[in-house]
Scaffold this active site. Structure first.
Site, PDB file in Angstrom:
ATOM      1  N   CYS A 275      85.542 -19.266  13.116  1.00 37.51           N
ATOM      2  CA  CYS A 275      84.580 -18.665  12.175  1.00 37.51           C
ATOM      3  C   CYS A 275      83.403 -18.061  12.929  1.00 37.51           C
ATOM      4  CB  CYS A 275      84.107 -19.697  11.163  1.00 37.51           C
ATOM      5  SG  CYS A 275      83.336 -21.161  11.892  1.00 37.51           S
ATOM      6  N   HIS A 841      79.741 -24.281  10.161  1.00 42.12           N
ATOM      7  CA  HIS A 841      80.580 -23.159   9.726  1.00 42.12           C
ATOM      8  C   HIS A 841      79.737 -21.886   9.737  1.00 42.12           C
ATOM      9  CE1 HIS A 841      83.805 -21.031   7.773  1.00 42.12           C
ATOM     10  NE2 HIS A 841      83.046 -20.721   6.742  1.00 42.12           N
TER      11      HIS A 841
END
Length: 916
Positions: A275, A841
């Protein structure tokens, strides 16, 4: 040079063209110069065959017999002689008169002679060329230590990837570039100008090699006669037909074959902790001028394959492929597998699938793209010069020119700015001023020397519920500082407090007062207990004994006869102060009943057993709620306390012979609500000794039968008074971070400055100022703090403007007041990081250059968002575009796609996903 040697029709057309030129140039006989003049022009002089070879020039083959006859004619001195040679005829040099391919094994001086271009044109203009024959033109090539005429060029078989059965045989000089081969193939296969193509060469082993560098020659590419060259055309969705992966591929599914969406609104599949890469790529993909640069194929002419600091053009090509796919409008999401492999190949820190930092990947990618696209092919040495008292304007211009002499690419054009760095020696006062380029600003966040901890306070008074407190403590403080801070809230003396980390209904760690607060993480559940004694008791002391207590419930296990019962921890554990004279099973039971009295109901008179007092005394020993399992009263090997409890292994006060059994034998038998059991520090393994006899840290478990717990234990009342608020830190303006960036600081001991005046290293003061700002300004918020003692992520909310970020107050270069847009910026992308130091994230907010609409990119998911959702505590890297650049790109001449401004209106909020 590419010469015709394909099908008869093409060869005939070339021959006809050559014949037409010959007929046009052939004069009447009386226009021939004198024989002596002919001899001098052909044999001697600057245009004659005796002149030296020059690399790259054209020479022509002439059949030896015809040339000898011409020599005899001109040397005979008779212009009307019968030895007149007639038209140049090279028929004996060709294998056939269809493809006009040369015979193999021709030898210079025996079969042909070589003439420079000027001499050849003289002869053709005087005598003409046999009708239908093409001229045999060859190039001079330069080999190591020698130059020679290339009589036999390389014949390549050109085919298309989707039609390997149809080929064109074309001759190329060894000095022709791969670019000429590509252009020739495009012409032969009638490729449209807007279509992207690339070449592959089939090697002797049968595999295909990419011909990356179109600037190298056929010789450097080691291409040989008869070799198959395949031209591949990019598909409409931006992918190459050859980009087929065995496990993961970028092909659209059947349902997506006809998909047509907004270009640029395309997700990136998470390959496993990638990510961070997806976030950086989405930010960079939404930089308008950089994306247009790749979409318009401007990069093809600037690929630098020979830069020792670059990646042989592979990073630039891999990124270009991603951009073309994402902006084709034919994908909902793509798989960046090839790009990930390229990054890992050239930067080993990104190998594998570990989590990384999006800013670190962004830094590597910008540097890699710059070196792969550097227009400077050979970097010269540039000496850095100090200001030495010269005006800033002069020194800055010199520094920028020196930077451009070694670094000139689209990355420099778009992202590079200029710092002014001022160092001052603390001893001699020497001032050093230099100007240095930058690609992004890493700005610090204001860091407080305090931290906020939320703790649960458990008072001894059973009538008071546990309380949640928010404490401000020093970051580098100790556990004792936490107790002092809590004392101000509760009125309880710090000496009467014990601090524990509670996890999964048990004590994960019991802290000592001298331990650092940095050992407590923000996510830890910290309980502070009011006590009247200590765990590590001293022999002979009359202080109370502090006993860790767990709550357990018996649960029937799933076996055949339900005869086995398991034990499950519940609730929060306790630290209970027990007077020494009550440290028996019966005394401990009574103390626990008192401590639990707020949420444990005592049995009433109907629940009591009114038996005979004598019978009570006789059965009293069996009725004490001690260990429920049989066995020895003393463990063979004393069990030690848990490794993180921080207490001594032995409790000498328990060995005192003067301590006997219970000093308060019950006068009446009462109904026992629970049993007591010694356990280890995890509360999982029973120990079959009484607390008077145990040699190790005493942990006690209160074991409840399910029915008794349901009847007498009030779970609702046992809950804490938890206030579910989250501390709101005061937000910080982005301008404050930039001010902090330009503040004077003193260099650290690990990074001293060598003062040329003092001739020694000094801890000088340093100040950075902004001199020149780039078109795209990347601002990296330094949320991750690393010191020798701690690591933390700062989740401070930084308020940053979407439009009109004004840098005029920070730029010290004399400003152009007539053009304020040079100092104002609009936001175009944000890389977000959610989570902490160990995990997290990354996502992206970005404004589409064509529609002006903001979108939220979360790996392969893309959703439109409102502008008021962009600002959050997760913002990590900000991308700003200078307003004058936005205006330029909006003009018709600025871009083919006419990108929209980020200030465009947003659609109704009902269509947006709440990402915060």
């Amino acid at each position: 040079m590419a010469t015709v040697a394909a099908n008869p029709a093409a060869a005939a057309a070339a021959v006809a063209a050559a014949a037409a030129v010959t007929e046009d140039r052939e004069p009447q006989h009386e226009e021939l110069p004198g024989l002596d003049s002919q001899w001098r022009q052909i044999e001697n002089g600057e245009s004659g065959r005796e002149r030296p070879l020059r690399a790259g020039e054209s020479w022509f083959l002439v059949e030896k017999h015809w040339y000898k006859q011409w020599e005899a004619y001109v040397q005979g001195g008779d212009q009307d002689s019968s030895t007149f040679p007639g038209c140049i005829n090279n028929a004996t040099l060709f294998q056939d008169e269809i493809n006009w391919r040369l015979k193999e094994g021709l030898v210079e001086g025996e079969d042909y002679v070589l003439l420079p271009a000027a001499a050849w044109h003289y002869l053709v203009s005087w005598y003409g060329l046999e009708h239908g024959q093409p001229p045999i033109e060859r190039k001079v090539i330069e080999l190591p230590n020698i130059q020679k005429v290339e009589v036999y060029p390389v014949e390549l078989l050109l085919v298309r990837h989707n039609d390997l059965g149809k080929s064109h045989t074309v001759q190329f000089s060894h000095t022709d570039s791969i670019g000429l081969v590509l252009r020739t193939a495009r012409e032969r296969f009638l490729v449209e100008p807007q279509e992207d193509t690339r070449l592959w060469a089939k090697n002797s082993e049968g595999s295909l090699d990419r011909l990356y560098d179109t600037h190298i020659t056929v010789l450097d590419a080691a291409l040989e006669t008869g070799q198959l060259i395949i031209m591949e055309t990019r598909k409409k969705d931006g992918t190459w037909p050859s980009a087929q992966l065995h496990v993961m591929n970028n092909n659209m599914s059947e349902e997506d074959e006809d998909f047509k969406g907004q270009p640029g609104i395309c997700g990136l599949t998470n390959l496993g902790n990638t990510c961070f890469m997806n976030s950086a790529l989405q930010c960079l993909s939404n930089v308008p001028q950089l994306t247009e640069y790749f979409l318009n194929n401007c990069y093809l002419e600037e690929l630098n394959f020979r830069n020792p600091l670059g990646m042989k053009g592979e990073i630039a090509e891999a990124y270009a492929d991603l951009v073309k796919q994402a902006w084709s409008g034919h994908h909902r999401s793509i798989v960046p597998h090839v790009f990930k492999n390229k990054v890992g190949h050239f930067a080993s820190q990104f190998l594998g699938y570990q989590q990384h930092d999006s800013q670190e990947l962004l830094s590597f990618l910008l540097d890699g793209l710059h070196e792969d696209l550097n227009r400077v092919k050979k970097k010269e040495y540039v000496e850095l010069c100090d200001a030495a008292g010269r005006p800033d304007q002069e020194v800055a211009q010199e520094a920028w020119q020196n930077h451009k002499r070694r670094n000139d690419s689209v990355i420099v054009d778009t992202f590079h700015g200029l710092f002014k760095s001022t160092l001052v020696c603390p001893d001699c006062g020497n001032v050093s001023v230099t100007f240095d380029p930058f690609c992004y600003l890493s700005v610090p966040l204001p860091i407080s020397h305090k931290r906020v901890l939320e703790v649960f306070f458990i008072p001894m008074d059973p009538r008071r519920k546990p309380e949640q407190h928010r404490l401000v403590v020093p970051k580098k403080g100790k556990i004792s500082d936490l107790c002092v801070a809590l004392s101000k809230h509760t009125g309880i003396s710090p000496e009467r407090m014990m601090v524990a980390d509670v996890f999964s209904h048990r004590f994960y760690k019991l802290y000592q007062l001298e331990e650092p607060l940095s050992s407590i993480l923000d996510r830890d559940d910290i309980f502070v207990y009011e006590v009247s004694g200590r765990i590590e008791a001293i022999e002979g002391s009359r202080e109370d004994i502090v006993v860790p207590v767990y709550l357990r419930e018996r649960t029937p296990a799933r076996d055949y006869n339900n005869s086995y019962y398991g034990l499950m921890l519940f609730g929060h554990p306790l630290l209970v102060s027990v007077p020494r004279d009550r440290f028996t099973w019966e005394g401990l039971y009574n103390v626990l009943m008192y401590r639990l009295s707020r949420y444990v109901t005592k049995p009433n008179s109907d629940d009591e057993d009114d038996g005979d007092e004598k019978e009570d005394d006789e059965e009293d020993k069996d009725d004490v709620p001690g260990p429920s399992t049989g066995g020895s009263l003393r463990d063979p090997e004393p069990e030690q306390a848990g490794p993180s409890s921080g207490v001594t292994n032995r409790c000498p006060f328990l060995l005192d012979n003067c301590l006997g059994t219970s000093q308060w034998p019950p006068r009446r038998r009462r109904k026992q609500l629970f049993t007591l059991q010694t356990v280890n520090s995890n509360g999982t393994s029973d120990r079959t000794t009484s607390p008077e006899e145990v040699h190790a840290q005493p942990y006690i478990a209160i074991d409840w039968e399910p029915e008794m717990k349901k009847r007498y234990y009030d779970e609702v009342e046992a809950e804490h008074d938890c206030v579910g608020y989250v501390m709101k830190k005061a937000p910080v303006r982005l301008q404050e971070c930039i001010e902090l960036f330009t503040t004077v600081e003193t260099l650290e001991k690990e990074n001293p400055w060598y003062c040329p005046s003092c001739k020694q290293h000094q801890l000088a003061t340093k100040k950075l100022d902004l001199w020149m700002l780039p078109e795209i300004l990347i601002i990296h918020l330094k949320r991750f703090s690393y010191t020798k003692f701690s690591r933390e992520k700062l989740d401070t909310l930084v308020e940053f403007p979407i439009r009109d970020l004004d840098f005029s107050e920070f730029v010290i270069q004399p400003q152009n007041e007539s053009n304020p847009e040079l100092y104002k910026y609009d936001l175009i992308a944000v890389s977000n990081h959610y989570g902490g130091m160990r995990d997290g994230h990354y996502t992206t907010f970005a404004c589409n250059k064509d529609s002006g609409q903001w979108h939220y990119f979360d790996d392969n998911s893309v959703s439109p968002v409102n502008e008021n959702q962009i600002e959050s505590k997760a913002a990590y890297v900000l991308f700003y575009q200078r307003q004058d650049v936005a205006r330029r790109l909006l003009s018709p001449a600025g871009s083919s796609g006419a990108p929209a401004s980020p200030a465009c209106s947003s659609p109704p909020s009902s269509e947006f996903m709440d990402v915060n």
